[in-house]
Design an enzyme around this catalytic site. Structure first.
Site, mmCIF file in Angstrom:
data_model
loop_
_atom_site.group_PDB
_atom_site.id
_atom_site.type_symbol
_atom_site.label_atom_id
_atom_site.label_comp_id
_atom_site.label_asym_id
_atom_site.label_seq_id
_atom_site.Cartn_x
_atom_site.Cartn_y
_atom_site.Cartn_z
ATOM 1 N N GLY A 74 0.799 -1.230 0.000
ATOM 2 C CA GLY A 74 0.000 0.000 0.000
ATOM 3 C C GLY A 74 0.827 1.273 0.000
ATOM 4 O O GLY A 74 0.336 2.338 0.368
ATOM 5 N N HIS A 104 4.990 5.211 9.463
ATOM 6 C CA HIS A 104 3.773 5.784 10.039
ATOM 7 C C HIS A 104 3.775 5.484 11.540
ATOM 8 O O HIS A 104 3.972 4.329 11.942
ATOM 9 C CB HIS A 104 2.520 5.105 9.475
ATOM 10 C CG HIS A 104 2.274 5.310 8.016
ATOM 11 N ND1 HIS A 104 1.311 6.159 7.533
ATOM 12 C CD2 HIS A 104 2.853 4.749 6.920
ATOM 13 C CE1 HIS A 104 1.302 6.113 6.200
ATOM 14 N NE2 HIS A 104 2.233 5.259 5.804
ATOM 15 N N HIS A 157 9.235 5.915 4.625
ATOM 16 C CA HIS A 157 8.607 6.589 5.764
ATOM 17 C C HIS A 157 8.006 5.574 6.710
ATOM 18 O O HIS A 157 7.557 4.507 6.303
ATOM 19 C CB HIS A 157 7.540 7.584 5.302
ATOM 20 C CG HIS A 157 6.510 7.012 4.371
ATOM 21 N ND1 HIS A 157 6.742 6.822 3.027
ATOM 22 C CD2 HIS A 157 5.238 6.585 4.585
ATOM 23 C CE1 HIS A 157 5.664 6.307 2.461
ATOM 24 N NE2 HIS A 157 4.740 6.138 3.392
HETATM 25 P P1 DGP Z 1 1.953 5.296 2.172
HETATM 26 O O1 DGP Z 1 0.601 4.865 1.677
HETATM 27 O O2 DGP Z 1 2.517 4.353 3.228
HETATM 28 O O3 DGP Z 1 2.917 5.566 1.054
HETATM 29 O O4 DGP Z 1 1.693 6.656 2.953
HETATM 30 C C1 DGP Z 1 1.833 7.915 2.388
HETATM 31 C C2 DGP Z 1 1.133 8.873 3.322
HETATM 32 O O5 DGP Z 1 1.595 10.184 3.024
HETATM 33 C C3 DGP Z 1 -0.379 8.908 3.192
HETATM 34 O O6 DGP Z 1 -0.959 8.468 4.416
HETATM 35 C C4 DGP Z 1 -0.720 10.358 2.930
HETATM 36 C C5 DGP Z 1 0.550 11.093 3.237
HETATM 37 N N1 DGP Z 1 0.835 12.222 2.379
HETATM 38 C C6 DGP Z 1 0.888 12.228 1.027
HETATM 39 N N2 DGP Z 1 1.193 13.453 0.578
HETATM 40 C C7 DGP Z 1 1.360 14.232 1.671
HETATM 41 C C8 DGP Z 1 1.684 15.607 1.854
HETATM 42 O O7 DGP Z 1 1.892 16.381 0.915
HETATM 43 N N3 DGP Z 1 1.760 16.057 3.133
HETATM 44 C C9 DGP Z 1 1.522 15.251 4.198
HETATM 45 N N4 DGP Z 1 1.615 15.793 5.425
HETATM 46 N N5 DGP Z 1 1.221 13.940 4.071
HETATM 47 C C10 DGP Z 1 1.135 13.458 2.818
#
Ligand code: DGP
Length: 115
Positions: free
Chosen positions: A94, A103, A101
């Protein structure tokens, strides 16, 4: 820094994002689409596409991030009741942003296994 990478831009302060934590190697900021009452992202400043792309020279970086996460968790008030640490990797995991990163999810009970 990868020009097309949104998390590289966040780390480089090219996008307005409130950092919960920052040091020389990493930043922590709220997820734009929180899945739980507390949901932050922990990223290395260095562009690494995903967990599988880690190189031997990243060992100290990863150790630093993992040793810092408990401090972040404490700062977020999640130490007592717990939390979940997730690294989505590639399609089946996902992953939607190709910059490694972690979470940190917390603030409510989470079921297992994930859907
Ligand atoms: P994943 O699905 O594990 O690749 O999580 C990516 C996460 O990043 C998702 O939960 C939404 C977050 N995200 C995407 N773009 C941005 C952004 O521009 N700013 C912030 N704060 N979060 C973001």
């Amino acid at each position: 820094m990868h020009q097309d990478c949104i998390f590289c831009k966040i780390a480089a302060k090219q996008l307005p994002t409130q950092f919960i934590y920052e040091d020389e190697f990493m930043v922590v900021f709220p997820d734009i689409n929180p899945a739980t009452p507390v949901h932050v992202l922990v990223i290395p400043k260095k562009h690494i596409a995903n967990l599988l792309e880690l190189q031997p020279e990243d060992k100290d970086l990863v150790a630093h991030i993992m040793m810092t996460i408990p401090k972040i968790v404490s700062q977020l008030g999640l130490s007592e009741n717990g939390f979940r640490l997730v690294v989505n990797t590639k399609e089946n995991g996902g992953q939607t942003v190709n910059h490694l990163h972690w979470h940190i999810l917390g603030g409510r009970f989470m079921t297992w296994p994930p859907g």
